[in-house]
Write an enzyme that holds these catalytic residues in place. Sequence first.
Site, PDB file in Angstrom:
ATOM      1  N   LYS A 123      46.122   0.982  57.165  1.00 56.97           N
ATOM      2  CA  LYS A 123      46.172   2.253  56.425  1.00 56.97           C
ATOM      3  C   LYS A 123      47.454   2.399  55.611  1.00 56.97           C
ATOM      4  O   LYS A 123      47.450   3.057  54.570  1.00 56.97           O
ATOM      5  CB  LYS A 123      45.969   3.434  57.388  1.00 56.97           C
ATOM      6  CG  LYS A 123      47.045   3.568  58.466  1.00 56.97           C
ATOM      7  CD  LYS A 123      48.060   4.643  58.188  1.00 56.97           C
ATOM      8  CE  LYS A 123      49.253   4.516  59.108  1.00 56.97           C
ATOM      9  NZ  LYS A 123      50.218   5.610  58.966  1.00 56.97           N
TER      10      LYS A 123
ATOM     11  N   THR B 245      47.891   9.810  55.901  1.00 54.00           N
ATOM     12  CA  THR B 245      48.857   8.962  55.199  1.00 54.00           C
ATOM     13  C   THR B 245      48.578   8.927  53.700  1.00 54.00           C
ATOM     14  O   THR B 245      49.505   8.827  52.897  1.00 54.00           O
ATOM     15  CB  THR B 245      48.827   7.538  55.797  1.00 54.00           C
ATOM     16  OG1 THR B 245      48.928   7.636  57.209  1.00 54.00           O
ATOM     17  CG2 THR B 245      49.993   6.719  55.307  1.00 54.00           C
TER      18      THR B 245
END
Lengths: 342, 342
Positions: B189, B246
């Site tokens: 990620k 994120t």
Amino acid sequence: VFEKVAVVGAGSWGTTVASIAARGARTVVWARRPALAAAIAESHQNPDYLPDVVLPDGLSATDSLAEAVREAQLVVMAVPSHGFRSVLEALAPHLSPGAAVLSLVKGLERETQLRMTEIVREVLPGNCTGVLSGPNLAREIVAGQPAATVVAMTDNAIAECVQQLLGVENLRVYTSPDVVGCEMAGATKNVLAIGAGISDGLGLGDSSRAALITRGLAELGRLVVAAGGRRLTIAGLAGVGDLVATCTSPLSRNRSVGVELGRGRSLEDVVGDMRMVAEGVKSAGPLLELSGTLGVEMPIAEQVAGVLRGEQEPSAMVSALMRRTAKPEFEPAPATGEWSQS
Amino acid sequence: VFEKVAVVGAGSWGTTVASIAARGARTVVWARRPALAAAIAESHQNPDYLPDVVLPDGLSATDSLAEAVREAQLVVMAVPSHGFRSVLEALAPHLSPGAAVLSLVKGLERETQLRMTEIVREVLPGNCTGVLSGPNLAREIVAGQPAATVVAMTDNAIAECVQQLLGVENLRVYTSPDVVGCEMAGATKNVLAIGAGISDGLGLGDSSRAALITRGLAELGRLVVAAGGRRLTIAGLAGVGDLVATCTSPLSRNRSVGVELGRGRSLEDVVGDMRMVAEGVKSAGPLLELSGTLGVEMPIAEQVAGVLRGEQEPSAMVSALMRRTAKPEFEPAPATGEWSQS
């Protein structure tokens, strides 16, 4: 391929889709108010819903439903869910026999908890229908920013025609066979986006919002599967994609309603200020009736509905969701050994 | 239950986890630099990484690894991936035999493409290990904002002890048996978040970003499954939850690197300005080597890596991803009839 396309409804997203369709087919947009139809037809602007955007010359507009849909092979429905059935019934007598009906509407009918394509099947049982759904903020798409979307129709050959029509340089259109899943995800995400907005309005931060989105995706997924949609749709643009866009973008109306509620304003006050409809406000009730009928637990949607009814304080919403006891993220289902989100 | 906990690394997230652990166990945080260890021990502040936050009185600090880990039943590793192995080797001789090693690190070792728990197994083959992962922005958690996270350990009884230790009022801790999936998702990620940041830095809008997140989740999922993780983890807090946080939060370092690259700054320039490590910058290379070995297509991670190597213009990244031909969102896999994302 479509020679004529009718877009029924001249809100921001309807007008945006119409302006894309106008590049590939003769396209007419219907506006309920004659003044708006005239503005679009004459000045190629939609001052109410897309100010400062110049629409294509080829896009015409009318306030006559009959004129809009006559000879159209594709009718794109872009009216709010509460007017969907009555507008469809009004246009039905003027429709060409084989016309396909594509819904842009992400809500449920209040009295019946039906999805929009289910209404199409009741009113026009013989016509192909489907939905366009994905993370598509009208103002961004009309400005030419890159985006992707999904078209799901009961007849895949027609889905491919829609893909050809709307797949322009900045918009990547995928086809999907899953009308139920795409449509159910769209109706659910607007309610969840109000929850994400409440969290943001309370100032709880991006970690909270991401947790709400994740657990929201789990309940959206349960409902999609229970309603007969496909599990994979949840992971796609009409599922997680649209949920993320709606829960995080300042351009999302549903999120904005939540933000204002989180800041302490009343629903009446917030909705009174809005020119456009936030579908999630109307859909929360029928969504929970439907999930109850299908036996699906939706704790976040329930909390949102409680806030909308004025029975739950926004500030109590997140703590109510946090207060549950510690446990594994996924529980093994006793019968199958498969894991499901707990 | 743990009597003593060592947190190895005094960055913002390590310090945050240490300050939570200190409420339930004797907790020592290790800082490489004596001045930082002294500041935490004496003034109960971490001026470098969490300025303006008052840490609990019970939290002690040291620059001695031996002193930090001696008699600890739980060692929490919170150093950057490039220092992980050497710090672990340095502390190993001082470790209690049965101590568990929990990694907070979301990256891959450059030379070996190993996950952090794989390094633990090489260095300390007999010890229980695992990861803590989820949408957790240190500044938000330390401020008491509500959040949720996942702990996955090779021994579930120890995962439950960590759940007890870290599950405080504002942090909901779930357990998971899937160390591989949670860890692989975390390493992936950060690279994808650089891509989302590039899109934002280019001003492409929330629809673009949501499409990137959706397609990014698909490639993250393919890698998790190919590496031996569970499909369901992708849908959870350590998967979609952490990815969304994120990719959307201004507090994310990896996203911030992407934003600056998208605005036209050079990588050297951006990284030179940062006090803290953006793991995605280092992980992109080993991630693609690993995905190549496993035969997993990762078009977004490839584009990001190209930008990081200076071989791809940020502005060309999104159009390269959009330029692929129109197709169904999911293709039926010929053998199984199951659908996979195309």
